[in-house]
Structure formats: structure tokens, C-alpha cells
Design a protein around this motif. Structure first.
Motif, PDB file in Angstrom:
ATOM      1  N   MET A 230       0.806  -1.211   0.026  1.00  0.00           N
ATOM      2  CA  MET A 230      -0.017  -0.150   0.015  1.00  0.00           C
ATOM      3  C   MET A 230       1.064   1.448   0.091  1.00  0.00           C
ATOM      4  SD  MET A 230      -3.033  -0.991   2.590  1.00  0.00           S
ATOM      5  CE  MET A 230      -4.522  -0.424   2.315  1.00  0.00           C
ATOM      6  N   GLU A 233       2.340   1.738  -3.616  1.00  0.00           N
ATOM      7  CA  GLU A 233       1.476   1.996  -4.592  1.00  0.00           C
ATOM      8  C   GLU A 233       0.947   3.623  -4.432  1.00  0.00           C
ATOM      9  OE1 GLU A 233      -0.672   1.666  -7.804  1.00  0.00           O
ATOM     10  OE2 GLU A 233       0.568  -0.177  -7.167  1.00  0.00           O
ATOM     11  N   SER A 234       0.934   3.968  -3.098  1.00  0.00           N
ATOM     12  CA  SER A 234       0.373   5.238  -2.701  1.00  0.00           C
ATOM     13  C   SER A 234       1.412   6.286  -2.745  1.00  0.00           C
ATOM     14  CB  SER A 234      -0.385   5.165  -1.543  1.00  0.00           C
ATOM     15  OG  SER A 234       0.347   4.981  -0.398  1.00  0.00           O
ATOM     16  N   LEU A 236       2.582   7.247  -0.125  1.00  0.00           N
ATOM     17  CA  LEU A 236       2.337   7.982   1.226  1.00  0.00           C
ATOM     18  C   LEU A 236       3.061   7.302   2.233  1.00  0.00           C
ATOM     19  CD1 LEU A 236      -1.632   7.759   1.283  1.00  0.00           C
ATOM     20  CD2 LEU A 236      -0.083   9.858   0.803  1.00  0.00           C
ATOM     21  N   SER A 244      -5.352   7.976   7.589  1.00  0.00           N
ATOM     22  CA  SER A 244      -6.346   7.920   6.593  1.00  0.00           C
ATOM     23  C   SER A 244      -7.555   6.876   6.800  1.00  0.00           C
ATOM     24  CB  SER A 244      -5.724   7.764   5.257  1.00  0.00           C
ATOM     25  OG  SER A 244      -5.582   6.372   4.732  1.00  0.00           O
ATOM     26  N   CYS A 246      -6.595   3.703   6.167  1.00  0.00           N
ATOM     27  CA  CYS A 246      -6.479   2.391   5.447  1.00  0.00           C
ATOM     28  C   CYS A 246      -5.781   1.191   6.025  1.00  0.00           C
ATOM     29  CB  CYS A 246      -5.372   2.990   4.297  1.00  0.00           C
ATOM     30  SG  CYS A 246      -5.864   3.977   2.888  1.00  0.00           S
TER      31      CYS A 246
ATOM     32  N   SER B  36      -8.145  11.134   5.398  1.00  0.00           N
ATOM     33  CA  SER B  36      -6.829  12.083   4.946  1.00  0.00           C
ATOM     34  C   SER B  36      -7.065  12.130   3.397  1.00  0.00           C
ATOM     35  CB  SER B  36      -5.416  11.824   5.393  1.00  0.00           C
ATOM     36  OG  SER B  36      -4.568  12.726   5.011  1.00  0.00           O
ATOM     37  N   ARG B  55      -3.905  13.675  -3.451  1.00  0.00           N
ATOM     38  CA  ARG B  55      -3.663  12.836  -2.342  1.00  0.00           C
ATOM     39  C   ARG B  55      -4.782  11.828  -2.114  1.00  0.00           C
ATOM     40  NH1 ARG B  55       0.727  13.674   0.724  1.00  0.00           N
ATOM     41  NH2 ARG B  55      -0.627  13.880   2.835  1.00  0.00           N
ATOM     42  N   ALA B  58      -3.995   8.885  -3.978  1.00  0.00           N
ATOM     43  CA  ALA B  58      -3.147   8.020  -3.422  1.00  0.00           C
ATOM     44  C   ALA B  58      -3.768   7.012  -2.191  1.00  0.00           C
ATOM     45  CB  ALA B  58      -1.934   8.820  -2.694  1.00  0.00           C
ATOM     46  N   VAL B  59      -4.273   7.600  -1.520  1.00  0.00           N
ATOM     47  CA  VAL B  59      -5.196   6.738  -0.509  1.00  0.00           C
ATOM     48  C   VAL B  59      -5.936   5.621  -1.228  1.00  0.00           C
ATOM     49  CG1 VAL B  59      -6.952   6.587   1.280  1.00  0.00           C
ATOM     50  CG2 VAL B  59      -5.324   8.519   1.089  1.00  0.00           C
ATOM     51  N   ARG B  61      -5.465   4.243  -4.334  1.00  0.00           N
ATOM     52  CA  ARG B  61      -4.526   3.453  -4.883  1.00  0.00           C
ATOM     53  C   ARG B  61      -4.068   2.346  -3.801  1.00  0.00           C
ATOM     54  NH1 ARG B  61      -2.260   7.980  -7.433  1.00  0.00           N
ATOM     55  NH2 ARG B  61      -0.562   7.793  -6.120  1.00  0.00           N
ATOM     56  N   ALA B  62      -3.849   2.982  -2.618  1.00  0.00           N
ATOM     57  CA  ALA B  62      -3.452   2.038  -1.241  1.00  0.00           C
ATOM     58  C   ALA B  62      -4.619   0.950  -1.269  1.00  0.00           C
ATOM     59  CB  ALA B  62      -2.828   2.956  -0.283  1.00  0.00           C
ATOM     60  N   GLU B  63      -5.763   1.531  -1.076  1.00  0.00           N
ATOM     61  CA  GLU B  63      -6.955   0.734  -0.667  1.00  0.00           C
ATOM     62  C   GLU B  63      -7.010  -0.210  -1.707  1.00  0.00           C
ATOM     63  OE1 GLU B  63      -8.641   0.594   1.627  1.00  0.00           O
ATOM     64  OE2 GLU B  63      -8.515   2.223   2.912  1.00  0.00           O
ATOM     65  N   ILE B  65      -4.977  -2.160  -3.426  1.00  0.00           N
ATOM     66  CA  ILE B  65      -4.261  -3.375  -2.867  1.00  0.00           C
ATOM     67  C   ILE B  65      -5.153  -4.681  -2.370  1.00  0.00           C
ATOM     68  CG2 ILE B  65      -2.556  -4.168  -1.435  1.00  0.00           C
ATOM     69  CD1 ILE B  65      -1.432  -2.450  -3.827  1.00  0.00           C
TER      70      ILE B  65
END
Lengths: 252, 209
Positions: A230, A233-234, A236, A244, A246, B36, B55, B58-59, B61-63, B65
Motif C-alpha cells: 500500500m 502504491e500510494s 504515502l 487516513s 487505510c 486524509s 492525495r 493516493a489513498v 491506490r493504497a486501498e 491493494i
């Protein structure tokens, strides 16, 4: 209450059980049980009692830092006496964390009861500041650094809210020292600071949460490989990802 | 992979309220709040608004996964009366679309409190100290400073101000809209809510095809 081979062993509800383990003794259980009790007893749950830590220590020199840092002065005296390079490193870290910090003076207390008092020297201020007059954050930082530089730490050290009272700029140095200390002891520290988590690697982070239905702890709430993916990919930082929502470990 | 609609917004009261409304509009939808970045575009230059969209992306894209993210709901109060919501919503959705994120903007005019005038029964079900806020049959998107207007409307004459509406009451009202199955029975009109409801239902229906 514990029963073993038909024998009743009384144990307080508030007891950790370690004393009971020792009561079992050689005739009943293998020596390894006693070894385990000894090992568990050495674990340090480090929780600085700032009020106690800022007071002069009752003994002049002590080679073991108390779990509440109540003997901070005498432990610092021990480091200065027996591990001067480590003591100097603590001073160096304090100068980084605390602008204006110049040095520490350790003064034995005379009289019938020996002891040790710590005074701080600060740039631009005349005289010395007794630790008793120092700020909460300063005392906590000094105690944390003393613990993290302990040359002979227990096998496991746990710290609640490790960043409590520290300036966010101090977190770089704190994380560096945690990594150094983890070469000598297993460090298990809790934080609720995204600023601190931002400085961690995915394999250094364990997100914890509670199952809202059962109240059971879920540890880890997410595995390190997924966290790593994650973050990659992000783009962050881990603290941003956690904050956030996640990664879990946030109110739902 | 779980399909999850992510809800971004200005603060947690807003995010929670939007979640309740979305569940009322589309029962069964799986939602999760994400904190965020906190603010989307309000008071920001276009470049900064694009940065905020990036931003959010980006969150997302992370999710992705571990979850399928068919849609993002992005809340921001207009702080202006209708039809200001249209331009703001287009801007939010456009910025996120450029990041490849399917989005429905949630842009209440003047602010989310204007929407609570749509369901007076839900409001009075939250606190017995409150009176019916009125505004039945009116265009509530034209109420300036809706938060203060709602606070004033709910206060009984001579009533104790400790019982006044607070922002943290917002999710409770939204939850009552769902519980009492009132979402499709508004007692007033709001173009900004109608836009949100229609776009959300269309987006989720299209996603099922």
C-alpha cells in the motif's frame, strides 16, 4: 487459585503469577519454569514517573534503571562513571532534542544518606537548572534516552506512548535510538502519533485494533506485506496511511 | 475482493452523516470513511485543489491493494447558496476523474445543515428538546448560513441553549433519516441533495452492470 498435582497454590487476582511460578520450586516442575520466571521478571515495562525522575536519587550510583526512571540521577551517574562514551552520546542526543541544552552535572549529596542530584546547564542561562525545575518533556526525554542507551538492557522493553511530551523534531532521533536499542533488546513501543509512524518502516509497524463485535484485540490488524504494498502504491508515508484509515487501527 | 465506497470529507461528522445518507439511498452499499486529506478544494487555488485530489487518489491506490473501490464520495460544503453546488461538484469530480478516480461529489448548499430541513421528523426524533424546524415546501438550498438557521429554528422559545443543535448531532439526524426510511420523502427541496442522490444511485447502479 492454581492447582498443581492436587496441591492448591493461592494467588492474588492482581498477581502477575510470577511469584507463584517461583513457589512451584524444583521438586514439582523442571528448572526451565524457574528460568522462565526469571526471564519474565527481567522484562521492563518502562513508564517514566516524571515527578520521581526529577527528584535526587536516594543512592549515588545504580547500574539498573528503574522501570519508572525513579533513580534516573543515580543511573546517569553510573553511566558517566562506567560507560562514559554512552553518557556522552546521551548528552549529544539531548543537545539535538533540546535546543540550548549544554550539559549535565551530577553532584553527589553528602550527609548520612548518600544520593545523587542532576543539574542541567543551558546556553544563555547563567547557573544551573536542577532537574526538579526542568520541564516534563525534558525529563521524559532524558529518561527515555537513558533507557535506550542502557548497555545491559533486559530481553524485552515495552514503552507506552513513547513520543509523549517530545517535540516532533525529536522523533527522528528517537526512532534512530529505538533502532539502535533494538539491536540489544526487543523494543515494543506504543504510539498514537502519525508523525512518529511516518518515520517507521513497514516491518516496524504493528497496527492494533479491537473487533467491534467481540472486543477482542486484533493484532496485527493488517500484515506487513500488505502495508508495504500500500505504501509503495500510494507513495504515502505510513503515518499518513494509518491516519487516513487505510491500515485499520482507527475508530470505525 | 471486497467492493468498498470510500467517503472523504471535511470532518468526521460530515463523513459519518454522508455514510448514513448513502446507506439510506443505496441499502447494502459497503462504505468506509477515510480521513486524509481533510479538505478538498475550499478556499484553495486550482493547483492546490488538484494536489488534494492527487492525495485522495493516493489513498485510493493504497486501498485497491486489498479492496475494489468502485466509487469515492467527496464531501465539501458550498458555503454558498444554490446553484453554487454545481460548479463545486463539477470541480471536485473533474479533479478526481483526471486522477482516474470515479467520484460523486457531495456538495450541500449552503452547508449540510440545510439538508436536515428536508426531514423534520428525523430531526425532532433525535432530541425531544427541539421543535419542528419548518421550511416545508421551501428551497432549503437558498438558506444562507444554514447551520445557524437550523440552530435557531430548533430552539424552543426560552429554551435552554445547552440543548442547541451541535455539529456532532449531524450524523444522528442522518442516521434517523435512514432508520425512519425518510430519504425519499423530503418535506422541502434541495437541488444539491437531489444531485447527490441521483448521481450516487446512477453510479452504483451503473457499477453493477
Amino acid at each position: 487459585m492454581v492447582w498443581l498435582d492436587g496441591r492448591k497454590l493461592d494467588m492474588s487476582k492482581n498477581s502477575s503469577g510470577l511469584a507463584t511460578l517461583r513457589k512451584l520450586g524444583k521438586p514439582m516442575v523442571p528448572e526451565q519454569v524457574n528460568d522462565l520466571a526469571v526471564l519474565l521478571e527481567t522484562f521492563r515495562i518502562f513508564e517514566v514517573d516524571v515527578a520521581k525522575a526529577r527528584m535526587p536519587s536516594a543512592v549515588a550510583v545504580s547500574g539498573t534503571l528503574a522501570a519508572d526512571a525513579g533513580n534516573l540521577a543515580s543511573f546517569l551517574a553510573y553511566l558517566k562513571q562506567s560507560h562514559e562514551p554512552i553518557f556522552d552520546q546521551i548528552l549529544d542526543d539531548m543537545r539535538y532534542i533540546l535546543p540550548g541544552f549544554a550539559g549535565l552535572h551530577l553532584t553527589p549529596i553528602g550527609g548520612a544518606a548518600a544520593g545523587m542530584v542532576v543539574e542541567m546547564e543551558e546556553r544563555g542561562l547563567g547557573g544551573r537548572t536542577p532537574l526538579a525545575a526542568a520541564s516534563f518533556g525534558t525529563i521524559r526525554a532524558l529518561a527515555l534516552l537513558a533507557m535506550l542507551h542502557d548497555p545491559d538492557p533486559p530481553r524485552l522493553t515495552c514503552v507506552e506512548e513513547v513520543d509523549h511530551g517530545l517535540h516532533p523534531y525529536a522523533l527522528d532521533r528517537l526512532v534512530e535510538r529505538l533502532r539502535d536499542a533494538s539491536q540489544r533488546t526487543q523494543m515494543l513501543v506504543a504510539t498514537h502519533s502519525p508523525a512518529l509512524v511516518n518515520r517507521l518502516r513497514s516491518d516496524e509497524l504493528i497496527v492494533c485494533e479491537r473487533d467491534p463485535a467481540t472486543g477482542a484485540s486484533i493484532i496485527p490488524a493488517i500484515d506487513a506485506a500488505t502495508v508495504r504494498a500500500m505504501a509503495a502504491e500510494s507513495d504515502l508515508l505510513l503515518g499518513e496511511l494509518w491516519f487516513s484509515g487505510c491500515l485499520g487501527g482507527v475508530p470505525s | 475482493m471486497t467492493a468498498l465506497v470510500l467517503v472523504f470529507g471535511e470532518d468526521d461528522n460530515d463523513r459519518e452523516a454522508v455514510c448514513h445518507l448513502a446507506r439510506a439511498l443505496c441499502p447494502g452499499v459497503c462504505l468506509a470513511k477515510r480521513r486524509s486529506p481533510l479538505v478538498l478544494t475550499k478556499g484553495r487555488a486550482e493547483a492546490e485543489a488538484r494536489k488534494q485530489a492527487s492525495r485522495i487518489a493516493a489513498v485510493v491506490r493504497a486501498e485497491r491493494i486489498r479492496s475494489e473501490i468502485p466509487l469515492v464520495l467527496a464531501h465539501e460544503d458550498c458555503d454558498a447558496v444554490e446553484p453554487a453546488h454545481e460548479a463545486l461538484a463539477d470541480r471536485i469530480e473533474g479533479n478526481l476523474s483526471r486522477e482516474g478516480i470515479p467520484c460523486v461529489a457531495v456538495t450541500p448548499a449552503f452547508e449540510i445543515e440545510a439538508w436536515w430541513f428536508l426531514w423534520p421528523r428525523a430531526v425532532t426524533a433525535v432530541k425531544s428538546h427541539w421543535r419542528d424546524p419548518g421550511q416545508q415546501g421551501r428551497e432549503v438550498g437558498l438558506i444562507v448560513d444554514a447551520k445557524e438557521a437550523l440552530r435557531h429554528a430548533l430552539r424552543k422559545p426560552g429554551g435552554d441553549r445547552r440543548h442547541d443543535y451541535k455539529e456532532s448531532d449531524s450524523p444522528k439526524i442522518a442516521a434517523k433519516v435512514g432508520e425512519l426510511e425518510l430519504v425519499d420523502q423530503p418535506q422541502a427541496r434541495s437541488a444539491s441533495f437531489a444531485r447527490f442522490a441521483t448521481k450516487l444511485r446512477v453510479a452504483l447502479r451503473d457499477g453493477e452492470k
